[in-house]
Design a protein around this motif. Structure first.
Motif, PDB file in Angstrom:
ATOM      1  N   ALA A   8      16.781 -91.225  15.005  1.00 59.21           N
ATOM      2  CA  ALA A   8      17.934 -91.519  15.547  1.00 59.21           C
ATOM      3  C   ALA A   8      18.054 -92.796  16.470  1.00 59.21           C
ATOM      4  O   ALA A   8      19.014 -93.618  16.222  1.00 59.21           O
ATOM      5  CB  ALA A   8      18.766 -90.088  16.295  1.00 59.21           C
ATOM      6  N   GLY A   9      17.125 -93.114  17.156  1.00 60.08           N
ATOM      7  CA  GLY A   9      16.848 -94.221  18.106  1.00 60.08           C
ATOM      8  C   GLY A   9      16.910 -95.360  17.309  1.00 60.08           C
ATOM      9  O   GLY A   9      17.545 -96.626  17.557  1.00 60.08           O
ATOM     10  N   TYR A  10      16.005 -95.394  16.226  1.00 62.11           N
ATOM     11  CA  TYR A  10      15.773 -96.299  15.446  1.00 62.11           C
ATOM     12  C   TYR A  10      16.900 -96.854  14.357  1.00 62.11           C
ATOM     13  O   TYR A  10      17.396 -97.950  14.465  1.00 62.11           O
ATOM     14  CB  TYR A  10      14.606 -96.040  14.421  1.00 62.11           C
ATOM     15  N   VAL A  11      17.774 -95.610  13.901  1.00 62.67           N
ATOM     16  CA  VAL A  11      18.867 -96.029  13.245  1.00 62.67           C
ATOM     17  C   VAL A  11      19.942 -96.500  14.051  1.00 62.67           C
ATOM     18  O   VAL A  11      20.649 -97.779  13.724  1.00 62.67           O
ATOM     19  CB  VAL A  11      19.281 -94.735  12.421  1.00 62.67           C
ATOM     20  N   ALA A  12      20.177 -96.108  15.380  1.00 64.86           N
ATOM     21  CA  ALA A  12      21.201 -96.483  16.071  1.00 64.86           C
ATOM     22  C   ALA A  12      21.063 -98.181  16.602  1.00 64.86           C
ATOM     23  O   ALA A  12      21.802 -98.841  16.333  1.00 64.86           O
ATOM     24  CB  ALA A  12      21.436 -95.634  17.356  1.00 64.86           C
ATOM     25  N   THR A  34      24.845 -89.890  20.021  1.00 67.80           N
ATOM     26  CA  THR A  34      25.978 -89.700  18.983  1.00 67.80           C
ATOM     27  C   THR A  34      25.609 -89.127  17.881  1.00 67.80           C
ATOM     28  O   THR A  34      25.993 -88.323  17.372  1.00 67.80           O
ATOM     29  CB  THR A  34      26.803 -91.085  19.016  1.00 67.80           C
ATOM     30  N   ILE A  35      24.628 -89.712  17.356  1.00 70.67           N
ATOM     31  CA  ILE A  35      24.080 -89.473  15.829  1.00 70.67           C
ATOM     32  C   ILE A  35      23.368 -87.882  16.054  1.00 70.67           C
ATOM     33  O   ILE A  35      23.615 -87.198  15.131  1.00 70.67           O
ATOM     34  CB  ILE A  35      22.759 -90.131  15.387  1.00 70.67           C
ATOM     35  N   LEU A  36      22.827 -87.684  17.129  1.00 69.87           N
ATOM     36  CA  LEU A  36      22.002 -86.442  17.443  1.00 69.87           C
ATOM     37  C   LEU A  36      23.219 -85.232  17.616  1.00 69.87           C
ATOM     38  O   LEU A  36      23.144 -84.253  17.030  1.00 69.87           O
ATOM     39  CB  LEU A  36      21.111 -86.519  18.605  1.00 69.87           C
ATOM     40  N   ARG A  78      20.790 -91.589   7.340  1.00 69.66           N
ATOM     41  CA  ARG A  78      19.698 -92.380   7.303  1.00 69.66           C
ATOM     42  C   ARG A  78      18.712 -91.844   8.372  1.00 69.66           C
ATOM     43  O   ARG A  78      17.600 -92.055   8.240  1.00 69.66           O
ATOM     44  CB  ARG A  78      20.199 -93.824   7.858  1.00 69.66           C
ATOM     45  N   THR A  79      19.313 -90.985   9.179  1.00 70.29           N
ATOM     46  CA  THR A  79      18.427 -90.677  10.156  1.00 70.29           C
ATOM     47  C   THR A  79      17.429 -89.398   9.765  1.00 70.29           C
ATOM     48  O   THR A  79      16.383 -89.435  10.054  1.00 70.29           O
ATOM     49  CB  THR A  79      19.470 -89.963  11.567  1.00 70.29           C
TER      50      THR A  79
END
Length: 85
Positions: A8-12, A34-36, A78-79
């Motif tokens: 999630a960090g990479y995608v963000a 937010t993604i998580l 993507r995550t």
């Protein structure tokens, strides 16, 4: 990627770097969480609602979430893909 949190960090970070010229660590943190939160994996339950109403960081949080909102389904997908790789 090893964990959903890392993915999630990479995608963000990747997404926000296409939106902003200078991505701040705070923006990546908001994006990751937010993604998580959308994946029901956030360490902070109801992260989106809490950051949006936060007195000190609310405006910045809403700015980042607003940029991500139309793309969240794709970003969540993507995550998951990055976490499985």
């Amino acid at each position: 990627m090893h964990t959903l949190h890392e993915a999630a960090g990479y995608v963000a970070s990747d997404f926000l770097s296409t939106v902003y010229h200078n991505v701040r660590p705070f923006d990546v943190t908001v994006g990751r969480n937010t993604i998580l939160d959308c994946l029901h994996q956030s360490e902070e339950p109801d992260f989106i609602a809490k950051i949006a109403t936060h007195k000190l960081h609310g405006a910045d949080g809403r700015r980042v979430i607003g940029k991500m909102a139309p793309h969240l389904v794709e970003l969540c997908g993507r995550t998951y893909e990055a976490a499985r790789a």
